[in-house]
Write an enzyme that holds these catalytic residues in place. Structure first.
Site, PDB file in Angstrom:
ATOM      1  N   HIS A  10       0.829  -1.198   0.000  1.00 50.35           N
ATOM      2  CA  HIS A  10       0.000   0.000   0.000  1.00 50.35           C
ATOM      3  C   HIS A  10       0.863   1.247   0.000  1.00 50.35           C
ATOM      4  O   HIS A  10       2.032   1.218   0.367  1.00 50.35           O
ATOM      5  CB  HIS A  10      -0.974   0.022   1.179  1.00 50.35           C
ATOM      6  CG  HIS A  10      -0.356  -0.325   2.493  1.00 50.35           C
ATOM      7  ND1 HIS A  10      -0.121  -1.628   2.882  1.00 50.35           N
ATOM      8  CD2 HIS A  10       0.070   0.443   3.519  1.00 50.35           C
ATOM      9  CE1 HIS A  10       0.412  -1.637   4.089  1.00 50.35           C
ATOM     10  NE2 HIS A  10       0.553  -0.399   4.495  1.00 50.35           N
ATOM     11  N   CYS A  56       0.645   1.731  12.816  1.00 50.07           N
ATOM     12  CA  CYS A  56       1.733   1.420  11.891  1.00 50.07           C
ATOM     13  C   CYS A  56       2.168   2.717  11.210  1.00 50.07           C
ATOM     14  O   CYS A  56       1.486   3.736  11.323  1.00 50.07           O
ATOM     15  CB  CYS A  56       1.307   0.365  10.861  1.00 50.07           C
ATOM     16  SG  CYS A  56       0.074   0.909   9.678  1.00 50.07           S
TER      17      CYS A  56
END
Length: 655
Positions: free
Chosen positions: A67, A173
């Site tokens: 991503h 994250c």
């Protein structure tokens, strides 16, 4: 929403998109561009690969979720591929056959991030994965994905068992798009299996979902599954804690829940440092999960990290003062500043006056070096109540001549004195006085007395002896010291060993001490080598490096020239066994040559941009160039040998 997240044109079934993750990501990025959702497929690919270089996006169960966010992406999108054959994305259980490229524009709104995180949450459900693997057409895939990112609202009735235990967790994250939410749902699902209520605060790109104070107070333990710092960590002060990276919460959520329950039942378990509102204000030192060696290293590095801004600002201002007023300005700067002004200039004119002003400002900033070191060492141990006694300890260390070593020792004593006083049992009415009066007063008294009466003179003698020893070094001894300093500067690239060598140099920096100036030159030149060597290697042999590494190599030129050793960290993290020894070899060469040529440096930071503060600029540049070439040659040869070794089995198979 006018633009759908996924279309049939963004779905590929049972296809061979490449032999490795880089080729697969490139193919998916190209599909984005082909459908008009990205203006530059290479930019989208590089953004995703840069994220891969931070940590692999392969997940257990044959899933991969590369991503990215990039300006080249025009529409939030999901690109799906069901691979045949499977491709390794770094998951612990093997290669992946289901790959989602999650792509968002640079300024994607929170609503888009929430939609993307919904997919991440669905990927922990076995029935969803089975449906993806058995779907016969792209339309079926689109329908499945639409159902999870745009679910029908349901009436939810919660019936909570009266005695059900509770755990709170924080997940985060670096990008906050996928792993944050997958970890959260994995922990919640694991809690359901264990009969435990798990409430999670996701600190992601779509914003934080703060836990309530009552939820935190009622929790038996807390789980921190993060790759970045926890926001508002002090809210969980005193709670038993289990800490890990975010991927462990995805891979081993049941284990983490069991560990949290065990910690809640263990009176000796590690707890979150800090003190709840209304207490003394002093932090409790974490115990249990961290050994005392690790904890002491963290404490000392906290002091060093807060000290460095004083060093950089003060040292550079002193160097600029020398540039304008000459080195002789150090002898009379105070009198020049106090006795003159812009309208009444000294004999040397405007340059002398401004040089004296800059030198005096820099000297005052530099004088905080040891107090800041000691103060923030104490802060790392006892929180804010440790600051005053810590700064006091540093000031005493300077006064008695104990210097940097005295600051280290005094800061530790001050911190633990403040922590010990904070833990004393006192009446409720006196607790408000503890953090602002009692702890600073008595901790300062303790550390001041210890430093003056017991430790000050011995530490000053050690510091003086070390200074005399350094001044006596010449020839082979000086070169050996240069090699040692070069090795230390390149060993961990901004880590504790690097910081120890740098702190050693700046603590002794004195324009009237030639030995200290040589040490400073060796340390700075060696610290510049790793980024420059990696930049040179990527330029000479780009095929040995990934796309992301080649981009990092371009940035490393400036980072190296600026004396930012951390510019080589991405390379060392990806291939430490080849990169770190190679950089150490280059640093050792540079350190040795600096000492051999007698090069000096009167500025503690700035890299090549403080060339005016270098004594023997030709020797400095020669040493820097030699170390850079040696480091680049070593890492290039090591990577080339690995590549040749990897190719040999394939070549033999064709014979």
């Amino acid at each position: 929403m006018t633009d759908r997240i996924i279309l049939t044109d963004l779905v590929t079934l049972d296809a061979d998109l490449g032999a490795d993750s880089t080729e697969v990501i490139a193919a998916l990025a190209q599909r984005l561009a082909d459908t008009g959702r990205a203006t530059d497929p290479a930019a989208a690919r590089d953004a995703a690969l840069a994220r891969e270089s931070q940590s692999a996006t392969g997940l257990p169960g044959g899933i991969a979720i590369p991503h990215c966010r990039a300006a080249a992406i025009t529409t939030p999108s999901l690109v799906f591929a069901r691979l045949a054959p499977e491709v390794d994305f770094g998951a612990p259980d093997g290669p992946a056959d289901l790959v989602f490229l999650i792509a968002a524009p640079e300024g994607a709104g929170a609503e888009h991030m929430k939609l993307l995180s919904s997919l991440a949450r669905a990927l922990v459900r076995p029935e969803f994965l089975t449906a993806l693997r058995t779907a016969a057409t792209p339309d079926e895939i689109v329908t499945l994905v639409d159902a999870v990112i745009n679910p029908e609202p349901e009436a939810v009735v919660t019936v909570e068992p009266a005695e059900q235990r509770s755990i709170v967790a924080v997940t985060a994250c670096p990008t906050g798009i996928a792993h944050t939410y997958m970890a959260a749902d994995s922990l919640v699902a694991a809690g359901e299996r264990a009969g435990v209520r798990v409430q999670v605060e996701t600190q992601g790109s779509s914003g934080s979902t703060p836990l309530g104070a009552s939820d935190i107070a009622g929790a038996a333990a807390v789980i921190f599954a993060t790759d970045v710092g926890v926001q508002g960590r002090e809210r969980f002060a005193g709670k038993p804690v289990i800490e890990s990276g975010v991927k462990r919460a995805i891979n081993e959520p049941d284990v983490m829940v069991r560990e949290a329950l065990a910690a809640a039942a263990d009176p000796h378990a590690a707890v979150v440092s800090g003190v709840a509102r209304g207490e003394s204000g002093a932090a409790a030192v974490d115990s249990g999960t961290l050994g005392w060696g690790t904890r002491l290293r963290q404490i000392l590095l906290t002091g060093v990290s807060y000290m460095i801004p004083f060093v950089a600002a003060g040292g550079l201002l002193i160097a600029l003062g020398f540039l304008l007023g000459g080195y002789q300005i150090s002898a009379d700067a105070k009198n020049i500043v106090l006795d003159n002004s812009l309208t009444e200039l000294p004999a040397g004119g405007l340059g002398t006056y401004l040089g004296a002003v800059l030198f005096q400002i820099g000297s005052l900033a530099f004088s905080f070096l040891v107090p800041a070191l000691a103060g923030y060492i104490a802060y790392a141990i006892a929180d804010r109540p440790g600051l005053a006694p810590g700064f006091t300890a540093g000031a005493v260390a300077v006064f008695v001549g104990a210097g940097f070593l005295g600051g280290l020792v005094g800061g530790v004593i001050a911190g633990f004195a403040a922590l010990w006083i904070a833990k004393l049992s006192i009446p409720q009415w006196a607790r408000g006085l503890m953090p602002v009066v009692v702890i600073p007063l008595f901790a300062s008294l303790v550390v001041g007395a210890v430093m003056f009466i017991v430790l000050g003179k011995p530490l000053a003698a050690v510091t003086s002896g070390l200074t005399h020893w350094l001044n006596s070094l010449s020839g082979t001894s000086a070169i050996a010291l240069g090699i040692i300093l070069g090795l230390m500067m390149c060993f961990d690239l901004g880590g504790p060993v690097n910081k120890a060598a740098y702190s050693f140099a700046v603590a002794g920096l004195n324009v009237n001490d030639a030995a200290s100036l040589k040490i400073m030159a060796a340390v700075m030149a060696a610290g510049m080598v790793p980024p420059l060597a990696m930049a040179l290697s990527t330029a000479l042999r780009p095929k040995l490096f990934t796309t992301a590494e080649r981009e990092n190599g371009k940035a490393a030129w400036l980072l190296g020239a600026s004396f930012i050793s951390e510019g080589a960290i991405p390379f060392a993290a990806a291939d430490p066994l080849r990169v770190i020894p190679s950089m150490m070899a280059g640093g050792a060469v540079t350190g040795a040559l600096v000492m051999a040529t007698g090069t000096t440096l009167s500025a503690p930071h700035g890299g090549i941009f403080v060339f005016f503060a270098v004594g023997g600029l030709a020797g400095f540049l020669l040493a820097l160039a030699a170390g850079t070439v040696v480091g680049a040659a070593c890492v290039t040869a090591a990577k080339q040998l690995r590549r040749a070794g990897a190719a040999t089995p394939a070549a033999l198979a064709t014979v």
